[in-house]
Design a protein around this motif. Structure first.
Motif, PDB file in Angstrom:
ATOM      1  N   ILE A 144      17.463  20.864 103.415  1.00 14.83           N
ATOM      2  CA  ILE A 144      17.983  20.533 102.090  1.00 14.83           C
ATOM      3  C   ILE A 144      16.819  20.028 101.233  1.00 14.83           C
ATOM      4  N   SER A 145      16.015  19.128 101.800  1.00 14.77           N
ATOM      5  CA  SER A 145      14.848  18.610 101.092  1.00 14.77           C
ATOM      6  C   SER A 145      13.812  18.173 102.104  1.00 14.77           C
ATOM      7  N   THR A 146      12.539  18.483 101.833  1.00 13.34           N
ATOM      8  CA  THR A 146      11.489  18.066 102.773  1.00 13.34           C
ATOM      9  C   THR A 146      11.194  16.579 102.662  1.00 13.34           C
ATOM     10  N   PHE A 147      11.791  15.918 101.663  1.00  7.61           N
ATOM     11  CA  PHE A 147      11.583  14.478 101.532  1.00  7.61           C
ATOM     12  C   PHE A 147      12.946  13.800 101.617  1.00  7.61           C
ATOM     13  N   GLY A 148      13.152  13.055 102.691  1.00  9.20           N
ATOM     14  CA  GLY A 148      14.461  12.453 102.929  1.00  9.20           C
ATOM     15  C   GLY A 148      14.513  10.992 102.553  1.00  9.20           C
ATOM     16  N   SER A 149      15.314  10.225 103.324  1.00  6.48           N
ATOM     17  CA  SER A 149      15.575   8.834 102.962  1.00  6.48           C
ATOM     18  C   SER A 149      14.350   7.947 103.135  1.00  6.48           C
ATOM     19  N   THR A 150      13.383   8.362 103.939  1.00  5.32           N
ATOM     20  CA  THR A 150      12.096   7.661 104.012  1.00  5.32           C
ATOM     21  C   THR A 150      11.004   8.724 104.029  1.00  5.32           C
ATOM     22  N   ALA A 151       9.761   8.272 103.826  1.00  2.00           N
ATOM     23  CA  ALA A 151       8.639   9.211 103.722  1.00  2.00           C
ATOM     24  C   ALA A 151       8.523  10.090 104.973  1.00  2.00           C
ATOM     25  N   LEU A 155      15.447  16.041 104.992  1.00  3.11           N
ATOM     26  CA  LEU A 155      16.905  16.114 105.042  1.00  3.11           C
ATOM     27  C   LEU A 155      17.316  17.547 105.368  1.00  3.11           C
ATOM     28  N   LYS A 169       9.790  14.416 110.219  1.00  2.89           N
ATOM     29  CA  LYS A 169       8.852  15.493 109.880  1.00  2.89           C
ATOM     30  C   LYS A 169       7.617  15.461 110.758  1.00  2.89           C
TER      31      LYS A 169
ATOM     32  N   GLU B  42      18.501  14.571  95.551  1.00  4.13           N
ATOM     33  CA  GLU B  42      17.476  14.825  96.570  1.00  4.13           C
ATOM     34  C   GLU B  42      16.085  14.850  95.942  1.00  4.13           C
ATOM     35  N   MET B  45      14.623  11.450  95.290  1.00  7.22           N
ATOM     36  CA  MET B  45      14.033  10.916  96.512  1.00  7.22           C
ATOM     37  C   MET B  45      12.709  11.595  96.825  1.00  7.22           C
ATOM     38  N   ALA B  46      12.656  12.905  96.604  1.00  6.35           N
ATOM     39  CA  ALA B  46      11.427  13.630  96.925  1.00  6.35           C
ATOM     40  C   ALA B  46      10.275  13.152  96.039  1.00  6.35           C
ATOM     41  N   ASN B  49       9.148   9.808  97.030  1.00  8.86           N
ATOM     42  CA  ASN B  49       8.369   9.866  98.268  1.00  8.86           C
ATOM     43  C   ASN B  49       6.935  10.305  98.007  1.00  8.86           C
ATOM     44  N   ASP B  53       3.487   8.099  98.652  1.00  9.32           N
ATOM     45  CA  ASP B  53       2.278   8.552  99.356  1.00  9.32           C
ATOM     46  C   ASP B  53       1.044   8.309  98.494  1.00  9.32           C
ATOM     47  N   TYR B 142       2.321  18.371 102.265  1.00  5.39           N
ATOM     48  CA  TYR B 142       3.759  18.376 101.985  1.00  5.39           C
ATOM     49  C   TYR B 142       4.025  18.385 100.477  1.00  5.39           C
TER      50      TYR B 142
END
Lengths: 171, 260
Positions: A144-151, A155, A169, B42, B45-46, B49, B53, B142
């Motif tokens: 769904i997304s390569t970035f989820g609830s934490t780094a 998801l 990941k 989503e 959040m991305a 994130n 970083d 990423y």
């Protein structure tokens, strides 16, 4: 009495849970690089490394190490190193199993992230390895997304049982 | 703090690294501004994130700058106590948040640049720079992947999304040259010292990475821009940076020593 307390301190530090994923320890996650007791000095020298450069849990982990050492009548000396860079390959088999039971798909091999990329959209995408649903075990899952609830998490969604889930990941 | 005072305090290697740290810090702030504004949850959040970083990379770089420049300044001193003219980031990262396509165009170029940069800095003569770069390189892969997916999705999407993604590439184009500019005085010194890399040497790798995504997205590389940004590495900025700093620095400057 002090001797009894001191004897357990290294084990206690190793057993500190990760603040964001409390089912695994900082040792199991691979962020505890060393923990050495200097009994004469009353100091525990601990070396940790962050998962990601911006990991916001580092301060909490440092505080917890300090608290655990004080509870054993000792002082903690915590240093943070960046090299060698943390990799998900350092996560122990036990921690991987704990992650799976907790509902987080454990990471695939980190080296695979450099290899050929399988298709999500066009030639670019993150479906680099098969990720099994931690709930039903189906390997039919999608990002769904390569970035989820934490780094450190992506998801995903299980195409069989329909549940969304986190994936650790590969890094 | 006057420009002269602070400029004099930077040995060239520290000044070079300050540019890299400021790029990460300012782009981190811009990405953080997307929270609650992204097209889907989503994506909030991305982008947060990716921002996190970059903030981590900025902290490590600025801390190292503080240890190299002899002033003993902390990461917070450098982030919050410098004026606009003392920032050394490129203009690309300080531009105001545009539409989502513009953000993905910016992220595509910036992550392609950072990927090439950090890969090259993994051979730096400075041990701490090597450590920061090796770690950061894994993260920016990423970021690049994320931007690439969106550029393809929008470019190869509807007529509307295609046109807006194409326009976004044209929007970013004038800011690209500055990323690969060798002329800032600190660059040659950092290269001579074996710590830095000449930005021009990163250009081919980064451009190939961008071109591959653009082609996959059924888009075309924009025509050569009619103007080009310059001066960020010397502290000459565009209007948006001052507003960004006013917001970012307000609290520590209004309430010195504030803790929470």
């Amino acid at each position: 009495m002090v001797g009894v307390l001191v004897g357990n301190v290294v084990e206690a530090v190793r057993g500190i849970p990760d603040p964001e994923i409390p089912v695994i320890t900082i040792e199991g996650l691979g962020i505890l690089r060393s923990c050495v007791l200097d009994e004469a000095a009353g100091v525990v020298r601990v070396v940790i490394t962050p998962t990601y450069s911006g990991c916001p849990a580092m301060r909490a982990i440092e505080d917890e190490i300090g608290r655990v050492c004080r509870a054993h009548g000792l002082r903690a000396q915590v240093s943070t190193v960046l090299s060698p860079a943390w990799t998900t390959d350092w996560i122990t088999p036990e921690a991987r199993e704990a992650l799976r039971r907790f509902g987080i798909a454990p990471p695939g091999p980190a080296g695979a992230a450099e290899g050929p990329v399988s298709v999500t959209i066009g030639r670019f995408g993150s479906g680099r390895h098969t990720v099994a649903c931690p709930r039903c075990g189906s390997e039919a899952t999608s990002v769904i997304s390569t970035f989820g609830s934490t780094a450190c998490k992506a998801l995903r969604r299980c195409d069989s049982c329909g549940d969304p889930f986190d994936e650790f990941k590969a890094l | 703090m006057s420009d002269n005072e602070t400029s004099a305090a930077y040995p060239p290697v520290a000044a070079y690294l300050l540019g890299l740290g400021d790029d990460a810090l300012i782009y981190s702030h811009r990405l953080g501004e997307w929270l609650t504004w992204a097209p889907v949850l989503e994506e909030d959040m991305a982008l947060a994130n990716v921002s996190l970083d970059l903030l981590g990379q900025a902290r490590a770089l600025l801390t190292h700058v503080g240890s190299l420049d002899g002033t003993g300044r902390s990461e917070d001193d450098l982030a919050y106590q410098r004026d606009e003219r003392d920032f050394r980031n490129v203009h690309l990262v300080e531009q105001r948040r545009g539409d989502f396509a513009q953000e993905m165009a910016r992220m595509l170029w910036f992550s392609a640049y950072q990927k090439a940069l950090y890969a090259a800095l993994a051979d730096s003569g400075d041990e701490q720079v090597r450590a920061i770069a090796a770690k950061a390189h894994k993260e920016v892969r990423y970021h690049h992947d994320h931007a690439a997916q969106w550029v393809v999705r929008l470019g190869d999407g509807t007529d509307e999304s295609h046109d807006r993604m194409q326009a976004a590439l044209a929007w970013a184009a004038p800011y690209v040259d500055e990323l690969f500019d060798d002329s800032p005085v600190a660059v040659a010194a950092a290269v001579d010292a074996g710590v830095g890399v000449a930005p021009s040497t990163l250009r081919t790798t980064a451009t190939i990475a961008v071109e591959a995504v653009v082609a996959e997205a059924t888009l075309t590389m924009p025509a050569a821009p009619r103007w080009r940004s310059r001066g960020g590495r010397e502290g000459i900025h565009s209007e948006p940076l001052g507003y960004l700093l006013a917001e970012m620095q307000h609290l520590p400057r209004s309430v010195p020593g504030a803790r929470w």
